[in-house]
Write a protein that holds these residues in place. Sequence first.
Motif, PDB file in Angstrom:
ATOM      1  N   GLY A 232     -18.849 -32.813   3.081  1.00 53.22           N
ATOM      2  CA  GLY A 232     -18.305 -31.635   2.419  1.00 53.22           C
ATOM      3  C   GLY A 232     -19.247 -31.019   1.410  1.00 53.22           C
ATOM      4  O   GLY A 232     -18.859 -30.136   0.654  1.00 53.22           O
ATOM      5  N   ILE A 233     -20.488 -31.472   1.384  1.00 49.34           N
ATOM      6  CA  ILE A 233     -21.473 -30.922   0.450  1.00 49.34           C
ATOM      7  C   ILE A 233     -22.353 -29.942   1.217  1.00 49.34           C
ATOM      8  O   ILE A 233     -23.139 -30.340   2.076  1.00 49.34           O
ATOM      9  N   TYR A 234     -22.176 -28.679   0.928  1.00 49.19           N
ATOM     10  CA  TYR A 234     -22.940 -27.636   1.589  1.00 49.19           C
ATOM     11  C   TYR A 234     -23.478 -26.681   0.532  1.00 49.19           C
ATOM     12  O   TYR A 234     -22.827 -26.428  -0.482  1.00 49.19           O
ATOM     13  N   ASP A 235     -24.665 -26.151   0.780  1.00 50.45           N
ATOM     14  CA  ASP A 235     -25.257 -25.187  -0.135  1.00 50.45           C
ATOM     15  C   ASP A 235     -26.368 -24.461   0.614  1.00 50.45           C
ATOM     16  O   ASP A 235     -27.274 -25.107   1.146  1.00 50.45           O
ATOM     17  N   PRO A 236     -26.323 -23.145   0.649  1.00 51.25           N
ATOM     18  CA  PRO A 236     -27.356 -22.394   1.362  1.00 51.25           C
ATOM     19  C   PRO A 236     -28.697 -22.331   0.626  1.00 51.25           C
ATOM     20  O   PRO A 236     -29.643 -21.739   1.138  1.00 51.25           O
ATOM     21  N   ILE A 237     -28.816 -22.973  -0.519  1.00 51.11           N
ATOM     22  CA  ILE A 237     -30.066 -22.890  -1.281  1.00 51.11           C
ATOM     23  C   ILE A 237     -31.241 -23.487  -0.507  1.00 51.11           C
ATOM     24  O   ILE A 237     -32.379 -23.017  -0.636  1.00 51.11           O
ATOM     25  N   THR A 238     -30.991 -24.499   0.304  1.00 51.70           N
ATOM     26  CA  THR A 238     -32.095 -25.087   1.074  1.00 51.70           C
ATOM     27  C   THR A 238     -32.637 -24.077   2.083  1.00 51.70           C
ATOM     28  O   THR A 238     -33.854 -24.002   2.296  1.00 51.70           O
TER      29      THR A 238
ATOM     30  N   LYS B 132     -33.461 -22.137  10.209  1.00 52.60           N
ATOM     31  CA  LYS B 132     -32.542 -22.194  11.345  1.00 52.60           C
ATOM     32  C   LYS B 132     -31.658 -23.441  11.277  1.00 52.60           C
ATOM     33  O   LYS B 132     -30.435 -23.349  11.461  1.00 52.60           O
ATOM     34  N   ASN B 133     -32.265 -24.567  11.001  1.00 51.59           N
ATOM     35  CA  ASN B 133     -31.505 -25.823  10.941  1.00 51.59           C
ATOM     36  C   ASN B 133     -30.436 -25.779   9.857  1.00 51.59           C
ATOM     37  O   ASN B 133     -29.277 -26.150  10.090  1.00 51.59           O
ATOM     38  N   GLU B 134     -30.817 -25.352   8.667  1.00 51.43           N
ATOM     39  CA  GLU B 134     -29.875 -25.324   7.546  1.00 51.43           C
ATOM     40  C   GLU B 134     -28.752 -24.317   7.772  1.00 51.43           C
ATOM     41  O   GLU B 134     -27.584 -24.596   7.474  1.00 51.43           O
ATOM     42  N   LEU B 135     -29.097 -23.151   8.310  1.00 49.79           N
ATOM     43  CA  LEU B 135     -28.064 -22.152   8.576  1.00 49.79           C
ATOM     44  C   LEU B 135     -27.120 -22.618   9.682  1.00 49.79           C
ATOM     45  O   LEU B 135     -25.907 -22.384   9.605  1.00 49.79           O
ATOM     46  N   ASN B 136     -27.661 -23.272  10.681  1.00 57.68           N
ATOM     47  CA  ASN B 136     -26.808 -23.745  11.768  1.00 57.68           C
ATOM     48  C   ASN B 136     -25.840 -24.820  11.301  1.00 57.68           C
ATOM     49  O   ASN B 136     -24.726 -24.922  11.813  1.00 57.68           O
TER      50      ASN B 136
END
Length: 161
Positions: free
Chosen positions: A29-35, A83-87
């Motif tokens: 449940g830990i998500y963050d688009p910063i990466t 791509k990996n992080e967004l997916n």
Amino acid sequence: MFLQNKVLRAIEILVPATVSHAHCDIPCGIYDPITAKIAAQTVLKMAVRLEAADLSGGVTSVEQPNGIARLIRVKEEHAQNVKNELNILWADYFKPEHLEKHQNLHELFWNANKLAGANKQGVSSESAQKLVDTVDEIAKIFWATKNVDYNDAVASVRYGA
């Protein structure tokens, strides 16, 4: 102890363990688009440096092609990281209700993935900037789903000169 080891070994034979690869198998449940944002900024920085590389006088030292190769490798690696992080966000975080509220979300993810691919294939600071901007739009929506106003106040400091 001997019997316990035999039982455990029998279980391992009957039910072999399967290796799993994922962001998080729990899910955490830990998500963050910063990466994804940092990776996109890295793509931009490498594109700017590649565009500034002056090979008009030809290659005069081995450091020149080595440096170019390293910039390209980092650019392509970080474009793939975007791509990996967004997916991960797309597949694991965003839900149908998010799509209902943010109807451009699918298009943003589509465009970001296409831009990341284009930035792997070529060198364009303009395209890389579009990638950063698109990832930022996704981040705004991500944080809006958590009722947080997104503002990457340190983006320019992180990116540097």
